[in-house]
Motif scaffolding. Sequence first.
Motif, mmCIF file in Angstrom:
data_model
loop_
_atom_site.group_PDB
_atom_site.id
_atom_site.type_symbol
_atom_site.label_atom_id
_atom_site.label_comp_id
_atom_site.label_asym_id
_atom_site.label_seq_id
_atom_site.Cartn_x
_atom_site.Cartn_y
_atom_site.Cartn_z
ATOM 1 N N ALA A 82 55.875 1.748 45.090
ATOM 2 C CA ALA A 82 55.533 1.184 46.406
ATOM 3 C C ALA A 82 54.341 0.237 46.318
ATOM 4 N N PRO A 83 54.384 -0.874 47.046
ATOM 5 C CA PRO A 83 53.251 -1.795 47.054
ATOM 6 C C PRO A 83 52.007 -1.175 47.695
ATOM 7 N N ALA A 84 52.194 -0.268 48.658
ATOM 8 C CA ALA A 84 51.050 0.395 49.299
ATOM 9 C C ALA A 84 51.489 1.769 49.787
ATOM 10 N N PHE A 101 55.079 5.474 52.565
ATOM 11 C CA PHE A 101 55.023 4.024 52.374
ATOM 12 C C PHE A 101 54.151 3.432 53.473
ATOM 13 N N ARG A 102 53.142 2.638 53.094
ATOM 14 C CA ARG A 102 52.343 1.951 54.104
ATOM 15 C C ARG A 102 52.915 0.544 54.272
ATOM 16 N N VAL A 103 53.263 0.172 55.495
ATOM 17 C CA VAL A 103 53.888 -1.128 55.735
ATOM 18 C C VAL A 103 53.064 -1.922 56.751
ATOM 19 N N PRO A 104 53.195 -3.244 56.748
ATOM 20 C CA PRO A 104 52.508 -4.047 57.760
ATOM 21 C C PRO A 104 53.063 -3.710 59.143
ATOM 22 N N ARG A 105 52.353 -4.153 60.195
ATOM 23 C CA ARG A 105 52.814 -3.795 61.546
ATOM 24 C C ARG A 105 54.206 -4.369 61.799
#
Lengths: 99, 496
Positions: free
Chosen positions: A81-83, A89-93
């Motif tokens: 995962a990128p973040a 998984f952390r994703v942009p809004r």
Amino acid sequence: MSAITRDEVAHLARLSRLALSDEELDHFAAQLDVIIGAVARVAEVAADDIPPTSHALPLANVYRPDEVRPGLTPEQALSGAPAVEDGRFRVPRILGEEA
Amino acid sequence: MSLIHKTAAELGALVASGEVSAVEVARAHLDRIDAVEPKVNAFLHVDAETTLAQARRVDERRAAGEELGPLAGVPIAHKDVFTTTDMPTTAGSRILEGWRPPYDATVTRRLREAGLVILGKTNLDEFAMGSSTENSAYGVTRNPWDLSRIPGGSSGGSSAAVAAYQAPLSTGTDTGGSIRQPAAVTGIVGMKPTYGGSSRYGLIAFASSLDTPGPFARNVLDAALLHEAFSGHDVMDSTSIDAPVPSVVEAARQGDVAGLRVGVVKEFGGEGYQPGVLARFHETVELLESLGAKVVEVSCPSFTTALPAYYLIAPSECSSNLARFDAMRYGLRVGDDGTRSAEEVMALTRAAGFGPEVKRRIILGTYALSSGYYDAYYGQAQKVRTLIARDFEAAFGQVDVLVSPTTPTTAFPIGERADDPMAMYLADLCTIPTNLAGNAAISVPCGLADEDGLPVGLQIMAPVLADDRCYRVGAAVERALNDRWGGGLLSRAPEL
């Protein structure tokens, strides 16, 4: 007449989630025009009464045995995962500011 | 003879008898990679420690008295489009740079079970889209016959590695010719099995109805041994065929064409074909006749529209398959500065992570599938696909195999077609019909073109699940030509 316009390519790029530069749009529009002109030859084949083939094998509804087996651990699933945050998984809004 | 010049079958026998250890075999090939890789650039990843650890395990299994298969201890170069848990998997793309998959592809797993020793991951056109390996995000691979020329593609790292004696075997995938064309232009053997005969589980998808894993080798028997090692039914791939693997090894050992009916495809030849390619092809057809085959000309009129149909079907499937690269779960993420939305990050990441050919095909596929164009393009291409399958069916009613040149030309210079997509696409003119119909085809070396001294491939096409016929005819041609030449074609390649 061209087979595809620059505006159409820009629209397709937006649909495909590709943030193309102006230079790329110019370049691809010219190339895609040539490619689409060439592949349009399929329309010349008289095939009104021919059924389409989506797949070379006549297979439908193939199931594997419904057996419980180990899947990926959370660590494995998150390993590329990128973040990551709190094991997720952390994703942009996803929603706009007003939401 | 040094270990790197031996066949895979010979190496397997040496390891099985204990005359040579798997570690010694692996070391010899790692040394060769060290020596010639700066010139060829076939690999994206080589890790001697991981390779030697695999080789040691094979030696331990043998020492423990375990019965090993014919390829145990034989090194292999693995196309970097199959997932591997112990090596990065990039598909030649920036969007997957450094990615370590959490699971092995079925093909990878079967290589390991057969005791093959993976030397590293080979270069390819990004997501297997291309015919020259120039579309890789990680640099070009060079043809061992002439370092200024392409090694074919998309499996160009795999073809170059075998032709350069860095590995006796390698894996490839063939969606429109990506095994057969690189094999032809590097003077080696490459086989596209029947669709569904080899598993796609863990193969990074390009066009799922066409993608087919297959083997590369320097001779027909080695290719058959590898084919048998990784093929067969897989419950993890719902399009995998639940039938025994055709007896390809037996066919490769037999290599008898007496009484076999061979059809020459009338539509493949003439304008656009290099004279030296056609000369070698026609000589080989005469050779088959002299070996007792019955040769006739067969017309497959729909094959002339296979290329346009393919360049609608494959990009359509690609545009859908590559939607998974969304910068959220794995792979590259660009522009996530806290102010941008997920959708903006996605578009920026895909723009930065994909190369030009992948972008072109995603846009082309999105176009062909959009409402208003669907019937005229994708729908019509699917009908052409039916016509091609019918042409094969009619042809295989008259003959046992079809033959053609594998490619219209020999290896072209690096850069020559890099920014001319249509010219690049023509490299797959003769290989594409087989992908659309899902049947089997092989490319075997049939000589050098007079104009440039570069390898020419003979394509042998067989019906669905008659893969053994490809090997049978291929072995007959190989034996007769090697007798005539006094050795394999690669023995005439320049020293690296």
